[in-house]
Scaffold this motif. Structure first.
Motif, PDB file in Angstrom:
ATOM      1  N   GLY A 268       0.801  -1.213   0.000  1.00 32.64           N
ATOM      2  CA  GLY A 268       0.000   0.000   0.000  1.00 32.64           C
ATOM      3  C   GLY A 268       0.835   1.264   0.000  1.00 32.64           C
ATOM      4  N   TYR A 269       0.269   2.319  -0.562  1.00 33.75           N
ATOM      5  CA  TYR A 269       0.949   3.617  -0.698  1.00 33.75           C
ATOM      6  C   TYR A 269       0.795   4.479   0.559  1.00 33.75           C
ATOM      7  N   SER A 270       0.339   3.867   1.643  1.00 34.10           N
ATOM      8  CA  SER A 270      -0.005   4.627   2.845  1.00 34.10           C
ATOM      9  C   SER A 270       1.170   5.368   3.451  1.00 34.10           C
ATOM     10  N   GLY A 271       2.371   4.784   3.390  1.00 30.16           N
ATOM     11  CA  GLY A 271       3.528   5.469   3.967  1.00 30.16           C
ATOM     12  C   GLY A 271       3.769   6.807   3.297  1.00 30.16           C
ATOM     13  N   ALA A 272       3.726   6.815   1.962  1.00 31.39           N
ATOM     14  CA  ALA A 272       3.903   8.070   1.226  1.00 31.39           C
ATOM     15  C   ALA A 272       2.745   9.020   1.487  1.00 31.39           C
ATOM     16  N   VAL A 273       1.535   8.491   1.538  1.00 28.32           N
ATOM     17  CA  VAL A 273       0.348   9.322   1.767  1.00 28.32           C
ATOM     18  C   VAL A 273       0.419   9.998   3.134  1.00 28.32           C
ATOM     19  N   MET A 274       0.788   9.241   4.157  1.00 26.16           N
ATOM     20  CA  MET A 274       0.872   9.823   5.493  1.00 26.16           C
ATOM     21  C   MET A 274       2.014  10.832   5.596  1.00 26.16           C
ATOM     22  N   GLY A 275       3.053  10.640   4.792  1.00 22.31           N
ATOM     23  CA  GLY A 275       4.106  11.647   4.735  1.00 22.31           C
ATOM     24  C   GLY A 275       3.599  12.954   4.161  1.00 22.31           C
ATOM     25  N   VAL A 276       2.751  12.853   3.141  1.00 22.22           N
ATOM     26  CA  VAL A 276       2.131  14.040   2.546  1.00 22.22           C
ATOM     27  C   VAL A 276       1.226  14.731   3.565  1.00 22.22           C
ATOM     28  N   VAL A 277       0.461  13.940   4.305  1.00 27.22           N
ATOM     29  CA  VAL A 277      -0.402  14.503   5.354  1.00 27.22           C
ATOM     30  C   VAL A 277       0.438  15.244   6.391  1.00 27.22           C
ATOM     31  N   ALA A 278       1.567  14.661   6.782  1.00 32.23           N
ATOM     32  CA  ALA A 278       2.444  15.301   7.770  1.00 32.23           C
ATOM     33  C   ALA A 278       3.015  16.609   7.235  1.00 32.23           C
ATOM     34  N   ALA A 279       3.404  16.626   5.958  1.00 29.42           N
ATOM     35  CA  ALA A 279       3.942  17.858   5.366  1.00 29.42           C
ATOM     36  C   ALA A 279       2.867  18.936   5.291  1.00 29.42           C
ATOM     37  N   TYR A 280       1.659  18.545   4.958  1.00 29.89           N
ATOM     38  CA  TYR A 280       0.537  19.491   4.918  1.00 29.89           C
ATOM     39  C   TYR A 280       0.267  20.042   6.321  1.00 29.89           C
ATOM     40  N   ALA A 281       0.296  19.158   7.318  1.00 25.13           N
ATOM     41  CA  ALA A 281       0.076  19.589   8.698  1.00 25.13           C
ATOM     42  C   ALA A 281       1.168  20.558   9.151  1.00 25.13           C
ATOM     43  N   TRP A 282       2.411  20.294   8.775  1.00 27.74           N
ATOM     44  CA  TRP A 282       3.505  21.191   9.148  1.00 27.74           C
ATOM     45  C   TRP A 282       3.332  22.564   8.512  1.00 27.74           C
ATOM     46  N   ARG A 283       2.900  22.583   7.272  1.00 28.50           N
ATOM     47  CA  ARG A 283       2.694  23.862   6.576  1.00 28.50           C
ATOM     48  C   ARG A 283       1.628  24.694   7.280  1.00 28.50           C
ATOM     49  N   HIS A 284       0.657  24.054   7.898  1.00 25.67           N
ATOM     50  CA  HIS A 284      -0.438  24.758   8.592  1.00 25.67           C
ATOM     51  C   HIS A 284      -0.401  24.431  10.093  1.00 25.67           C
ATOM     52  N   TRP A 285       0.785  24.338  10.644  1.00 28.00           N
ATOM     53  CA  TRP A 285       0.973  23.812  12.004  1.00 28.00           C
ATOM     54  C   TRP A 285       0.104  24.520  13.042  1.00 28.00           C
ATOM     55  N   ASN A 286       0.083  25.826  13.027  1.00 25.10           N
ATOM     56  CA  ASN A 286      -0.699  26.583  14.011  1.00 25.10           C
ATOM     57  C   ASN A 286      -1.868  27.334  13.369  1.00 25.10           C
ATOM     58  N   GLU A 287      -2.173  27.006  12.133  1.00 29.35           N
ATOM     59  CA  GLU A 287      -3.283  27.648  11.437  1.00 29.35           C
ATOM     60  C   GLU A 287      -4.575  26.860  11.631  1.00 29.35           C
ATOM     61  N   ARG A 288      -5.687  27.547  11.487  1.00 29.68           N
ATOM     62  CA  ARG A 288      -6.978  26.883  11.622  1.00 29.68           C
ATOM     63  C   ARG A 288      -7.365  26.222  10.307  1.00 29.68           C
ATOM     64  N   LEU A 289      -7.648  24.919  10.392  1.00 31.08           N
ATOM     65  CA  LEU A 289      -8.131  24.146   9.260  1.00 31.08           C
ATOM     66  C   LEU A 289      -9.494  23.576   9.617  1.00 31.08           C
ATOM     67  N   TYR A 290     -10.186  23.076   8.597  1.00 30.79           N
ATOM     68  CA  TYR A 290     -11.473  22.436   8.847  1.00 30.79           C
ATOM     69  C   TYR A 290     -11.401  20.992   8.391  1.00 30.79           C
TER      70      TYR A 290
END
Length: 235
Positions: free
Chosen positions: A126-148
């Motif tokens: 499964g591609y989950s390792g790469a996908v979760m890495g993308v999720v982590a990078a997205y989270a870092w980019r918006h680390w203290n920002e409000r998301l929905y």
């Protein structure tokens, strides 16, 4: 406020399309062609036995190219699209593919280490390792920002904790056949890459600073009172 709650569908960027199409073609081929499915099972999936006993080191990466079923592929593709499109728009193609490759590799290495640690031998795919890495990078980019997230306001770091908690919950309840090691390994790799902590230049600067501090301590230990030494020299 109404505009803030409006659901946002990210664009299908070029590299997202290529990734999803390639993963779909590989999955469909493995379903339709029996010899290919057998080949994948024996030579493409990562496990402790495959890597250590059979020397199939390449499975640290190739496991990411295959999926157990369409639902597995659909979930990975959806999450990759939702969180990866923004990154793909701002990154070069080279960075996108390099990032995905290293996150998949990080997930594979973590899967192997977990199977060694717990003496298990479950073939994983499964591609989950790469996908979760993308999720982590997205989270870092918006680390203290409000998301929905599903219309609930969260910060990037809270969103990442939610993903980790869901992984643990699904494993404990047995509801999903996922590899938490691969997910966490991909996340950790994604964060390291996104924060830039991996960069050789930073490591080199840190090494140089440490060596300079060590040399300074060595000089002080040899000459604890430089002023006194100077006066003696003058006399």
């Amino acid at each position: 406020m109404a505009q803030q709650l409006q659901f946002y569908w990210p664009p299908f960027t070029r590299n997202i399309k290529i990734t999803l199409l390639a993963l779909f073609v590989l999955w469909f081929a493995s379903v339709m062609i029996a010899p290919l499915a057998s080949f994948v099972d024996h030579y493409m999936l990562i496990s402790r036995q495959a890597v250590l006993n059979q020397g199939q080191v390449w499975t640290l990466l190739t496991y990411a190219l295959w999926h157990a079923d369409f639902t597995h592929l659909l979930f990975n593709g959806f999450v990759l699209w939702m969180f990866g499109a923004e990154l793909d728009q701002s990154w070069s193609s080279r960075r996108w593919w390099t990032f995905n490759l290293f996150c998949a590799l990080g997930g594979g290495v973590t899967i192997l280490l977990s199977q060694i640690l717990f003496s298990t031998n479950f073939p994983t795919l499964g591609y989950s390792g790469a996908v979760m890495g993308v999720v982590a990078a997205y989270a870092w980019r918006h680390w203290n920002e409000r998301l929905y997230l599903l219309f609930f306001p969260v910060t990037g770091k809270t969103m990442l904790l939610i993903f980790i908690a869901l992984d643990i919950l699904f494993v404990l309840t047995g509801r999903e056949a996922i590899s938490i090691a691969g997910h966490l390994g991909g996340m950790a790799t994604g964060l390291i890459l996104a924060t830039g902590l991996w960069r050789p230049s930073r490591i080199k600067r840190a090494f140089i600073r440490r060596r300079q501090r060590r040399n300074l301590k060595l000089l002080r230990s040899r000459d604890p009172d430089p002023k006194k030494s100077d006066r003696s020299h003058l006399n």
